[in-house]
Write a protein that holds these residues in place. Sequence first.
Motif, short mmCIF file in Angstrom:
data_model
loop_
_atom_site.label_atom_id
_atom_site.label_comp_id
_atom_site.label_asym_id
_atom_site.label_seq_id
_atom_site.Cartn_x
_atom_site.Cartn_y
_atom_site.Cartn_z
N THR A 92 1.61 -24.06 20.22
CA THR A 92 2.65 -23.25 20.86
C THR A 92 3.67 -22.81 19.82
N ILE A 93 4.08 -21.54 19.93
CA ILE A 93 5.13 -21.02 19.06
C ILE A 93 6.44 -21.10 19.83
N ASN A 94 7.37 -21.91 19.32
CA ASN A 94 8.73 -21.92 19.85
C ASN A 94 9.52 -20.89 19.06
N ALA A 95 9.79 -19.77 19.70
CA ALA A 95 10.37 -18.63 18.99
C ALA A 95 11.89 -18.71 18.98
N GLY A 96 12.45 -18.58 17.78
CA GLY A 96 13.88 -18.47 17.67
C GLY A 96 14.32 -17.05 18.02
N ASN A 145 -4.74 -14.37 17.05
CA ASN A 145 -4.85 -14.91 18.40
C ASN A 145 -3.75 -15.93 18.64
N LEU A 146 -2.91 -15.68 19.63
CA LEU A 146 -1.86 -16.62 19.99
C LEU A 146 -2.30 -17.36 21.26
N ASN A 147 -3.10 -18.39 21.08
CA ASN A 147 -3.68 -19.10 22.22
C ASN A 147 -2.73 -20.12 22.83
N GLY A 148 -1.71 -20.52 22.07
CA GLY A 148 -0.77 -21.51 22.57
C GLY A 148 0.43 -20.91 23.27
N GLY A 149 0.53 -19.59 23.28
CA GLY A 149 1.65 -18.93 23.95
C GLY A 149 2.93 -19.00 23.13
N ILE A 150 4.00 -18.46 23.73
CA ILE A 150 5.32 -18.40 23.10
C ILE A 150 6.32 -19.05 24.04
N ALA A 151 7.05 -20.03 23.54
CA ALA A 151 8.04 -20.73 24.35
C ALA A 151 9.44 -20.40 23.85
#
Length: 379
Positions: A142-146, A158-164
């Motif tokens: 998962t990408i925890n986006a600032g 491919n961003l399979n873990g989504g964005i949090a």
Amino acid sequence: MTNQAELCANNGKNTSRKVLIMKSSFGRFVAAVAVGLGVCAGASADAATFTWRTGPGTSGWSTGSNWLGNTGPTSSSSTFLEYTTNTAANVTTNNNLANPFDLFQLLINGNTSYTFSGSPMQFATGGSLVNSSSVTQTINSTINAGTAMTITTGNLINLNGGIAGVSAVGLAGAGTVALDGNANDSTIDVIGGGTLNIKNNRTVGDLLVTSGTLQLSGGDSGVASVINAATFTPGSVVSMDIAGLAPGSGGYDQLVSDTVSFGGSLALDLTGLADLGSIVDRGTSFDIFEANGYSGNFTSVSSVGTAPYGSLSWTLNAQGDWESSTVGANGNYLGFLPATGQVIVVPEPSTMVFAAIGLVVSGAHVMRKRRKAAAVIAG
């Protein structure tokens, strides 16, 4: 390990950050990154770069020998991670150091396909994920986006873990970002002329396509959801497949949103319609957009397909609806109604016919929404 002063003096890879303007569901604009602010201005003076070793090794980040200098990376908002060409064509790299792992930038270049797994990565404000490689990259974490994060790719990522996280994420570069995980709290802005492919019924908070293409599931029809507002500006393209009578896989693409603001171009792929034959007749409708409110209009509509849906031309009529040329020998036409977000089949392309069918279709649209709302309240 390279200190930040050396990176700024010698690397120079990331000093061309563009202005990102994010539009929220309330219509407010936030300047996310100013012109000329590269990573050297955004990261602290004690930032350091850690480079993944190009030889064989284990997958864990915690193993020092997997990194140049035999020292694993430090979880910090000023950390830079760099991945270059490896001796193996496909490499798995696993964040087993911190949950989440803090960093400012993840840079991937060369010709090795990496798969990133393990605990989430927490990007700092103004941070970036850059894929300048010539091959596909996969992020299962998962990408925890600032705030004001950018994702830049010239190829497929491919961003399979989504964005949090509550964030504004700009997608830059001419490549494709395939989102196969949710981004419920994020505003995603396609700014760089590339493609955002939302896959497998995933959800985003707000969607703004400024310069680039929105695609759903990439050739296999799918449904995507936007919690708040979907906005398409004059530089955007919305690519939709219509291959069946119901939304979703094997049917037609559908974007579900609270509100939709149309602009730019609508590109329809009607190739699969030919297989349905006479089932597609007058009165058939495809709800490619499902929203509580619609505004604006596309500046152009185009389509591709096989007979009888090949070589159709589209024009804007006096009613503000888009109508196609004749479909085969049956005398039917296709129309796109921006007031309801639907493609419909009509017997003739006259304003009177479009208006009459539009009223009927719009009424059915409202009744479906009321049933859905009642079901949600009851549940």
